[in-house]
Motif scaffolding. Sequence first.
Motif, PDB file in Angstrom:
ATOM      1  N   GLU A 102       9.402  -3.014  -0.141  1.00 51.71           N
ATOM      2  CA  GLU A 102       8.279  -3.135  -1.069  1.00 51.71           C
ATOM      3  C   GLU A 102       6.964  -3.060  -0.296  1.00 51.71           C
ATOM      4  O   GLU A 102       6.751  -3.807   0.658  1.00 51.71           O
ATOM      5  N   ILE A 103       6.106  -2.161  -0.714  1.00 51.95           N
ATOM      6  CA  ILE A 103       4.779  -2.071  -0.105  1.00 51.95           C
ATOM      7  C   ILE A 103       3.958  -3.280  -0.553  1.00 51.95           C
ATOM      8  O   ILE A 103       3.961  -3.621  -1.748  1.00 51.95           O
ATOM      9  N   PRO A 104       3.262  -3.926   0.366  1.00 50.15           N
ATOM     10  CA  PRO A 104       2.411  -5.052  -0.052  1.00 50.15           C
ATOM     11  C   PRO A 104       1.452  -4.642  -1.170  1.00 50.15           C
ATOM     12  O   PRO A 104       0.900  -3.532  -1.151  1.00 50.15           O
ATOM     13  N   ARG A 105       1.271  -5.525  -2.129  1.00 48.09           N
ATOM     14  CA  ARG A 105       0.460  -5.202  -3.305  1.00 48.09           C
ATOM     15  C   ARG A 105      -0.948  -4.749  -2.929  1.00 48.09           C
ATOM     16  O   ARG A 105      -1.499  -3.810  -3.521  1.00 48.09           O
ATOM     17  N   THR A 114       2.426   4.380  -4.114  1.00 48.88           N
ATOM     18  CA  THR A 114       3.341   3.505  -4.830  1.00 48.88           C
ATOM     19  C   THR A 114       4.718   3.465  -4.165  1.00 48.88           C
ATOM     20  O   THR A 114       5.079   4.355  -3.392  1.00 48.88           O
ATOM     21  N   ASN A 115       5.476   2.441  -4.504  1.00 50.78           N
ATOM     22  CA  ASN A 115       6.833   2.314  -3.987  1.00 50.78           C
ATOM     23  C   ASN A 115       7.707   3.494  -4.417  1.00 50.78           C
ATOM     24  O   ASN A 115       8.532   3.987  -3.644  1.00 50.78           O
ATOM     25  N   GLU A 116       7.522   3.965  -5.643  1.00 53.41           N
ATOM     26  CA  GLU A 116       8.304   5.091  -6.131  1.00 53.41           C
ATOM     27  C   GLU A 116       8.031   6.348  -5.314  1.00 53.41           C
ATOM     28  O   GLU A 116       8.944   7.130  -5.003  1.00 53.41           O
ATOM     29  N   GLN A 117       6.770   6.570  -4.950  1.00 54.00           N
ATOM     30  CA  GLN A 117       6.409   7.766  -4.178  1.00 54.00           C
ATOM     31  C   GLN A 117       7.079   7.784  -2.813  1.00 54.00           C
ATOM     32  O   GLN A 117       7.626   8.803  -2.393  1.00 54.00           O
ATOM     33  N   VAL A 118       7.041   6.668  -2.108  1.00 59.02           N
ATOM     34  CA  VAL A 118       7.565   6.671  -0.740  1.00 59.02           C
ATOM     35  C   VAL A 118       9.094   6.620  -0.708  1.00 59.02           C
ATOM     36  O   VAL A 118       9.699   7.057   0.270  1.00 59.02           O
ATOM     37  N   LYS A 119       9.700   6.130  -1.762  1.00 56.15           N
ATOM     38  CA  LYS A 119      11.169   6.131  -1.799  1.00 56.15           C
ATOM     39  C   LYS A 119      11.707   7.561  -1.888  1.00 56.15           C
ATOM     40  O   LYS A 119      12.826   7.844  -1.458  1.00 56.15           O
ATOM     41  N   GLU A 120      10.915   8.473  -2.452  1.00 51.75           N
ATOM     42  CA  GLU A 120      11.332   9.867  -2.586  1.00 51.75           C
ATOM     43  C   GLU A 120      10.830  10.737  -1.431  1.00 51.75           C
ATOM     44  O   GLU A 120      11.151  11.916  -1.369  1.00 51.75           O
ATOM     45  N   ALA A 121      10.048  10.154  -0.515  1.00 56.08           N
ATOM     46  CA  ALA A 121       9.434  10.944   0.563  1.00 56.08           C
ATOM     47  C   ALA A 121      10.410  11.183   1.714  1.00 56.08           C
ATOM     48  O   ALA A 121      11.479  10.582   1.786  1.00 56.08           O
ATOM     49  N   GLN A 122      10.008  12.074   2.631  1.00 62.95           N
ATOM     50  CA  GLN A 122      10.829  12.401   3.790  1.00 62.95           C
ATOM     51  C   GLN A 122      10.815  11.268   4.808  1.00 62.95           C
ATOM     52  O   GLN A 122       9.879  10.477   4.878  1.00 62.95           O
ATOM     53  N   GLN A 123      11.877  11.224   5.619  1.00 65.03           N
ATOM     54  CA  GLN A 123      11.973  10.233   6.683  1.00 65.03           C
ATOM     55  C   GLN A 123      10.872  10.459   7.720  1.00 65.03           C
ATOM     56  O   GLN A 123      10.411  11.583   7.931  1.00 65.03           O
ATOM     57  N   LEU A 124      10.476   9.371   8.399  1.00 67.79           N
ATOM     58  CA  LEU A 124       9.398   9.446   9.381  1.00 67.79           C
ATOM     59  C   LEU A 124       9.707  10.449  10.491  1.00 67.79           C
ATOM     60  O   LEU A 124       8.817  11.179  10.928  1.00 67.79           O
ATOM     61  N   ALA A 125      10.947  10.514  10.961  1.00 66.21           N
ATOM     62  CA  ALA A 125      11.287  11.444  12.041  1.00 66.21           C
ATOM     63  C   ALA A 125      10.969  12.879  11.647  1.00 66.21           C
ATOM     64  O   ALA A 125      10.417  13.655  12.442  1.00 66.21           O
ATOM     65  N   ASP A 126      11.289  13.261  10.404  1.00 69.87           N
ATOM     66  CA  ASP A 126      11.031  14.624   9.944  1.00 69.87           C
ATOM     67  C   ASP A 126       9.542  14.881   9.775  1.00 69.87           C
ATOM     68  O   ASP A 126       9.027  15.938  10.157  1.00 69.87           O
ATOM     69  N   VAL A 127       8.828  13.909   9.198  1.00 69.13           N
ATOM     70  CA  VAL A 127       7.378  14.064   9.023  1.00 69.13           C
ATOM     71  C   VAL A 127       6.689  14.121  10.382  1.00 69.13           C
ATOM     72  O   VAL A 127       5.773  14.933  10.603  1.00 69.13           O
TER      73      VAL A 127
END
Length: 240
Positions: A102-105, A114-127
């Motif tokens: 959970e991202i701090p409010r 938002t939490n929904e956006q980052v849950k669907e995003a690419q892994q840090l290694a790939d980015v």
Amino acid sequence: MAFEPFMQILRGLQGKRTNASIGDIQNSQQMAFLRNLQKEMNQEDKLSISLQELNVVVFDIETTGFSPEKGDSILSIGATKMCGTTILEEETFYSLVHYDQEIPREIVQLTGITNEQVKEAQQLADVFIKFIKFIQDCTLVAHHATHERNFMQHASSKLFRTPFKHRIVDTSFLFKVIEPEMNLVTLEDLCTHNGIPIIDRHHALGDAKMTAKLWSMYVDKAKQIGCETLNDVYSRYARI
């Protein structure tokens, strides 16, 4: 145990091993790419290139906090390329980064991520690797770069077991050399001081674009006081 259920379990285990192997291979390729690029970089040459001709990537990151060593994570990376004082408007980079907590409010409110956006995003290694491919051997520029430097070094060490060797130039070096009497710290204060509109504040790409405009203006000002290269800037800064 019946034969068919046993075979289904076996196929599942084989699939897991195959996926792990693919991941290991991909990670090894990423590590090899990063290390080879860093071997080819000659940071000393960049110090003597004219600021008016220096290729830089101005970047910014949004994070869950300030301490990567305590578990804070990168949520997004934004960047724009420049040649000297010219901002290359079409050459930009932006990506959200996967985060499964959970991202701090207050961070959601500040950045709009938002939490929904980052849950669907690419892994840090790939980015991270995509960002490295974008910057290649350019010098990096960031506003009060300690934050960016800490997170990039931590990510490179943790993910790829190699140090982050790209030079990151802190915009504050230029500000303090050119206007040492000014006590401006935040990006919005410096933009306001220089007549730059505040657009998309706390969005990684928006902040990178505003920082690029500041860099362009202060490179011109640096030339006016006799600072032609980064070497000149660092030498002048050391005397302040």
